[in-house]
Design a protein around this motif. Structure first.
Motif, PDB file in Angstrom:
ATOM      1  N   ASP A 160      14.912  17.437  19.812  1.00 26.86           N
ATOM      2  CA  ASP A 160      13.799  17.539  20.066  1.00 26.86           C
ATOM      3  C   ASP A 160      13.530  16.714  20.730  1.00 26.86           C
ATOM      4  N   ASP A 161      13.122  16.730  21.562  1.00 29.24           N
ATOM      5  CA  ASP A 161      12.898  15.901  22.646  1.00 29.24           C
ATOM      6  C   ASP A 161      10.891  15.168  22.483  1.00 29.24           C
ATOM      7  N   THR A 162      10.348  16.355  22.321  1.00 29.49           N
ATOM      8  CA  THR A 162       8.550  16.141  22.112  1.00 29.49           C
ATOM      9  C   THR A 162       8.924  15.337  20.918  1.00 29.49           C
ATOM     10  N   ALA A 163       9.615  15.335  20.072  1.00 30.07           N
ATOM     11  CA  ALA A 163       9.356  14.706  19.025  1.00 30.07           C
ATOM     12  C   ALA A 163       9.794  12.793  19.140  1.00 30.07           C
ATOM     13  N   VAL A 164      10.932  13.315  19.859  1.00 34.02           N
ATOM     14  CA  VAL A 164      11.068  11.803  20.603  1.00 34.02           C
ATOM     15  C   VAL A 164       9.779  11.034  21.238  1.00 34.02           C
ATOM     16  N   LEU A 165       9.230  11.700  21.924  1.00 33.73           N
ATOM     17  CA  LEU A 165       8.480  11.011  23.288  1.00 33.73           C
ATOM     18  C   LEU A 165       7.141  11.067  22.465  1.00 33.73           C
TER      19      LEU A 165
END
Length: 334
Positions: A160-165
């Motif tokens: 989940d890239d949104t969580a990392v960003l």
């Protein structure tokens, strides 16, 4: 400082697990922390129970003293003035905008695709750190930021890239809080809010916190450099081994983010050595191991597995380019 410690610890935990061939799963990752906090809670509770066995003597004098302390504390409380309220509103609006920007976009820059989040994804898929993978994706940079992304994927159970960003927004917030706390201690709330407002509205800071057009590790590196600098000043002022212990941990994390951080940590290390020699506190040299060992281990790992870095670059100097760079920096700063 707790956020930075958490980022560094979980990333280092995954690295150590990979070196010891311990599987990456939520149980293995969370169990040591659950035990640690359970022991910490037990010790704190035991300490509080020890002190409550010696209660103060009841009496009129004690009651009057309590009322006096409450009254004097209330008289010291100051009402927040209108300027502070406006500054808080401005900071809140800016932070809300940065959060919106961080949620709005996917991975938008090449560094995220090709370096930081690429490693996070392949580590998550492999379930460990494979030398063959690093030989393919590159081992130029240390692994703290990429492993932090992998930790988030493991906790969520999926990529989940949104969580990392969103971690960039978190670094934006915690750097602003550290900056505010440092100023407030020396200059008061209003001045601290004013300069914090100036900081959070700087366009370069907003771009990094909102993931508009920046690399993945620049803002974390700035956060750790700021915290390390403040901890060094605290150590130099007090020569406390506790401050040096925390500073050494932060330096170890800072040097494990980007190669640019290594030069900073070496510079701070020289100043620490000077302070130790000046005050003849030679036992404090032991705490520098918490900074040096992670760097030594990483370079030893790359050497053993023949993970060559990017070929050395040639350096040159151009007066025209230098003047252009200086002009752009001054313009952006103003």
């Amino acid at each position: 400082y707790g956020y930075g410690l958490g980022v560094g610890f979980v990333a280092m935990q995954l690295y150590v697990y990979a070196r010891l061939h311990i599987p990456w799963n939520t149980t293995n990752i969370l169990l040591p922390w659950i035990l640690f906090f359970a022991i910490f809670y037990f010790l704190k509770k035991k300490q509080m129970r020890f002190f409550t066995t010696f209660p103060p003597k009841a009496g009129k004098q004690n009651d009057e003293g309590t009322r006096f302390r409450i009254k004097s504390g209330m008289t010291r409380m100051r009402k927040i003035d209108i300027v502070s309220v406006l500054l808080l509103i401005g900071i809140g609006i800016t932070a809300g905008y940065v959060l919106f920007e961080a949620l709005l976009r996917p991975v938008a820059v090449w560094d995220g695709w090709a370096i930081w989040l690429l490693k996070s994804k392949v580590f998550f898929i492999d379930g460990t750190i494979c030398p063959q993978t690093l030989a393919y994706v590159g081992a130029e940079y240390p692994l703290v930021i990429s492993l932090f992304g992998t930790f988030i994927y493991i906790m969520l159970g999926e990529v989940d890239d949104t969580a990392v960003l969103l971690t960039s927004f978190a670094f934006y917030i915690f750097l602003a809080l550290a900056f505010f706390a440092t100023l407030r201690k020396n200059f008061g709330t209003t001045y601290a809010l004013f300069f914090t407002f100036l900081l959070v509205t700087v366009q370069n800071f907003v771009r990094h916190g909102g993931r508009l057009e920046s690399g993945q590790a620049d803002l974390p590196l700035g956060y750790f450099i700021f915290c390390s600098t403040m901890l060094f000043l605290a150590y130099y002022k007090t020569m406390s081994w506790k401050a040096l212990f925390l500073l050494s941990i932060f330096l170890g994390i800072t040097g494990s983010i980007k190669n640019e951080g290594i030069f900073f940590t070496i510079t701070i290390g020289v100043f620490i050595a000077y302070a130790i020699l000046k005050n003849k506190t030679y036992k404090h040299l032991f705490f520098l191991l918490f900074w040096i060992l992670p760097l030594i281990d990483w370079y030893a790992y790359k050497t053993v597995h023949h993970l060559s870095a990017i070929a050395p670059r040639t350096f040159g100097f151009s007066l025209q380019h230098a003047l252009s760079v200086v002009y752009s920096m001054v313009k952006e700063f103003l």
